[in-house]
Scaffold this motif. Structure first.
Motif, PDB file in Angstrom:
ATOM      1  N   GLU A 258      97.588 -89.028 -36.733  1.00 52.11           N
ATOM      2  CA  GLU A 258      96.907 -89.436 -35.497  1.00 52.11           C
ATOM      3  C   GLU A 258      97.935 -89.666 -34.390  1.00 52.11           C
ATOM      4  O   GLU A 258      97.717 -89.284 -33.239  1.00 52.11           O
ATOM      5  N   GLY A 259      99.071 -90.278 -34.730  1.00 55.98           N
ATOM      6  CA  GLY A 259     100.139 -90.502 -33.761  1.00 55.98           C
ATOM      7  C   GLY A 259     100.701 -89.209 -33.213  1.00 55.98           C
ATOM      8  O   GLY A 259     101.003 -89.099 -32.019  1.00 55.98           O
ATOM      9  N   GLU A 260     100.825 -88.204 -34.084  1.00 55.23           N
ATOM     10  CA  GLU A 260     101.302 -86.893 -33.639  1.00 55.23           C
ATOM     11  C   GLU A 260     100.323 -86.287 -32.635  1.00 55.23           C
ATOM     12  O   GLU A 260     100.733 -85.749 -31.598  1.00 55.23           O
ATOM     13  N   LYS A 261      99.043 -86.394 -32.919  1.00 48.93           N
ATOM     14  CA  LYS A 261      98.023 -85.870 -31.988  1.00 48.93           C
ATOM     15  C   LYS A 261      98.148 -86.529 -30.620  1.00 48.93           C
ATOM     16  O   LYS A 261      98.094 -85.867 -29.588  1.00 48.93           O
ATOM     17  N   ILE A 262      98.298 -87.845 -30.621  1.00 52.69           N
ATOM     18  CA  ILE A 262      98.401 -88.588 -29.359  1.00 52.69           C
ATOM     19  C   ILE A 262      99.691 -88.212 -28.635  1.00 52.69           C
ATOM     20  O   ILE A 262      99.694 -87.980 -27.427  1.00 52.69           O
ATOM     21  N   ALA A 263     100.792 -88.136 -29.373  1.00 56.93           N
ATOM     22  CA  ALA A 263     102.088 -87.805 -28.768  1.00 56.93           C
ATOM     23  C   ALA A 263     102.072 -86.424 -28.129  1.00 56.93           C
ATOM     24  O   ALA A 263     102.668 -86.212 -27.071  1.00 56.93           O
TER      25      ALA A 263
END
Length: 107
Positions: free
Chosen positions: A22-27
């Motif tokens: 999820e963090g990768e998607k946001i980043a």
């Protein structure tokens, strides 16, 4: 296959992987974290060069709280930074910042 793999992982590890994903998607989201506008990140397209390449993060920042502070408001440590204060300006929620930090720790 993925379901079988998820079932064999400890619950905490599976949760950490999902938060990092999820963090990768946001980043990588140009409308949200937009980290790629300034940083080169493995797996990202069209990276910027304003900030440092994001790699070996866990060894550079072994204390997770340091990363949270940087993403939340780097101006506290460095008033001259070009890094947007994602938390202070409410660009990202605390949960989104935590997810990004989980992702950064995988780099």
């Amino acid at each position: 296959m993925a379901l079988l793999l998820a079932m064999t992982l400890p619950c905490g590890a599976a949760h950490a992987q999902s938060k990092a994903a999820e963090g990768e998607k946001i980043a990588f989201d140009r409308a949200k974290g937009n980290c790629l506008s300034c940083h080169n990140i493995k797996g990202g397209d069209l990276p910027g060069t304003i900030g440092p390449a994001l790699k070996d993060i866990k060894s550079k920042y072994p204390d997770r709280n340091d990363l949270v502070a940087i993403v939340t408001d780097e101006t506290v440590r460095n008033p001259q930074t070009a890094m947007p204060p994602f938390g202070r300006n409410r660009i990202l929620t605390k949960q989104e910042i935590d997810a990004i930090v989980d992702f950064l720790q995988t780099l």
